[in-house]
Write an enzyme that holds these catalytic residues in place. Structure first.
Site, PDB file in Angstrom:
ATOM      1  CB  CYS A  14      -0.905   0.014   1.232  1.00  0.00           C
ATOM      2  SG  CYS A  14      -1.969  -1.424   1.370  1.00  0.00           S
TER       3      CYS A  14
HETATM    4  C1  BEZ Z   1       0.606  -4.593   1.808  1.00  0.00           C
HETATM    5  O1  BEZ Z   1       0.118  -3.524   1.543  1.00  0.00           O
HETATM    6  O2  BEZ Z   1       1.797  -4.792   1.708  1.00  0.00           O
HETATM    7  C2  BEZ Z   1      -0.236  -5.757   2.270  1.00  0.00           C
HETATM    8  C3  BEZ Z   1      -1.414  -5.494   2.959  1.00  0.00           C
HETATM    9  C4  BEZ Z   1      -2.159  -6.563   3.404  1.00  0.00           C
HETATM   10  C5  BEZ Z   1      -1.747  -7.856   3.109  1.00  0.00           C
HETATM   11  C6  BEZ Z   1      -0.592  -8.082   2.374  1.00  0.00           C
HETATM   12  C7  BEZ Z   1       0.161  -7.018   1.950  1.00  0.00           C
END
Ligand code: BEZ
Length: 213
Positions: free
Chosen positions: A46
């Site tokens: 994210c």
């Molecule tokens: C991420 O943004 O890296 C992420 C968020 C939730 C689960 C897996 C990755």
């Protein structure tokens, strides 16, 4: 809650964001919009996504598209995380992030898929046209970051259809030939597409991209 389908009017809502309260339809004004959700603040994928979107602001502006992000985290969390995004992605977040702690918007837009994760939004994208109608929906899992070049490509295609009555073929990129939409008759083509067209089959008519010189 009914599924949101292409062609539906994007449901309106009022929500708090990092840039104050947003009434979605008022905020959209008469331009296009992208509403996209991410699973959680302070997560790696994210962080890269929101940094990338910030860097693409000029591209969204060029297309008259406003962008708003959303997760079920609170405003304080969003503000703290924005500092990290700015620092690690060498950018300045320049769009609002909705704090959907009560899940009002997530549920309205069906962004929580409980069999994937009952506590977080998936990576949803809604592209909304200047008529407030949903033009595109995409859903990615948490583990896959979205391709924002693809999002811009799709917006270009959607706007070509909206304003120029062409569709775009497989693997189309800006500058490539377009497809004359079936609703346009051959008689209408000279006025609409002065650059001409090629008829490969009566139902397959190609024309140079109409909005380029
Ligand atoms: C991420 O943004 O890296 C992420 C968020 C939730 C689960 C897996 C990755």
């Amino acid at each position: 809650m009914a599924a949101i389908r292409l062609g539906d009017v994007a449901p309106n809502f009022t929500a708090m964001s990092t840039e104050g309260e947003i009434n979605f339809h008022d905020w959209l004004g008469d331009g296009w919009g992208v509403l996209f959700s991410h699973p959680a603040d302070y997560t790696p994928v994210c962080t890269t996504e929101l940094g990338t979107v910030a860097k693409y602001k000029a591209e969204f502006d060029k297309r008259n598209v406003k962008v708003v992000a959303l997760s079920v985290d609170g405003l304080e969390s969003h503000h703290g995380w924005v500092n990290d995004i700015n620092e690690t992605q060498n950018t300045t977040v320049n769009f609002p992030i909705i704090a959907d702690e009560d899940r009002k918007v997530s549920e309205l837009y069906d962004m929580i898929h409980p069999n994937a994760d009952s506590n977080a939004t998936v990576r949803s994208v809604f592209v909304i046209g200047d008529d407030k109608k949903v033009k595109l929906t995409i859903t990615y899992p948490a583990s896959t970051g979205r391709n924002f070049d693809e999002l811009l490509r799709v917006i270009d295609s959607l706007q070509l259809t909206a304003y120029h009555k062409v569709a775009t073929p497989a693997n189309w990129n800006n500058g490539d030939e377009c497809v004359v939409v079936p609703a346009v008759t051959n008689e209408e083509i000279p006025a609409l597409f002065p650059k001409g067209y090629k008829e490969i089959k009566p139902y397959l008519r190609m024309t140079p991209q109409p909005n380029l010189n």
